[in-house]
Design a protein around this motif. Structure first.
Motif, PDB file in Angstrom:
ATOM      1  N   ARG A  77       6.374  54.120  33.029  1.00  0.00           N
ATOM      2  CA  ARG A  77       6.278  54.241  31.580  1.00  0.00           C
ATOM      3  C   ARG A  77       6.012  52.868  30.982  1.00  0.00           C
ATOM      4  O   ARG A  77       6.479  51.863  31.504  1.00  0.00           O
ATOM      5  N   ARG A  82       7.206  51.349  28.597  1.00  0.00           N
ATOM      6  CA  ARG A  82       8.390  50.604  28.141  1.00  0.00           C
ATOM      7  C   ARG A  82       9.280  50.143  29.282  1.00  0.00           C
ATOM      8  O   ARG A  82      10.234  49.409  29.065  1.00  0.00           O
ATOM      9  N   ASP A  83       8.999  50.568  30.506  1.00  0.00           N
ATOM     10  CA  ASP A  83       9.830  50.169  31.641  1.00  0.00           C
ATOM     11  C   ASP A  83       9.552  48.717  32.024  1.00  0.00           C
ATOM     12  O   ASP A  83       8.430  48.371  32.362  1.00  0.00           O
TER      13      ASP A  83
END
Length: 112
Positions: free
Chosen positions: A47, A49-50
């Motif tokens: 993802r 945002r990871d």
């Protein structure tokens, strides 16, 4: 997500101009005033945002990023352990590939 930028210019190797696959991305960057290309592998199911660690995978003289990714097999390890692999291309043309600009080392010493 947009289309990765294309490699352009007279020194652009054919291998870097071909499609890379779903998990590999072609990235252009400028370092030390020189434009370079890097192939970046993002593990599937990552993802945006990871936060993930980044590993730089540098090729040897006379080689390039795609060959280095193939030889190192780090994409498999990255998928298993969740990190990004970036394989930049050196800037100095050397044989069929490129070499790194290593201070006090002549090109003849770097060539394969």
């Amino acid at each position: 997500m947009g289309t990765p930028p294309e490699v352009t210019g007279p020194r652009a190797p054919d291998a870097l101009s071909r499609p890379l696959g779903a998990d590999r991305h072609r990235v252009r960057l400028t370092s030390g005033g020189l434009e370079r290309t890097a192939i970046v592998y993002l593990p599937p199911r990552t993802r945006a945002r990871d936060p993930l660690p980044l590993l730089l995978n540098l090729h040897g003289s006379g080689s390039g990023p795609l060959e280095q990714l193939r030889l190192s097999e780090l994409e498999t390890t990255a998928q298993q352990h969740g990190f990004i692999v970036a394989a930049p291309q050196a800037a100095v043309p050397a044989g069929a590939g490129h070499a790194w600009n290593v201070p006090h080392v002549g090109l003849a010493q770097r060539a394969v």
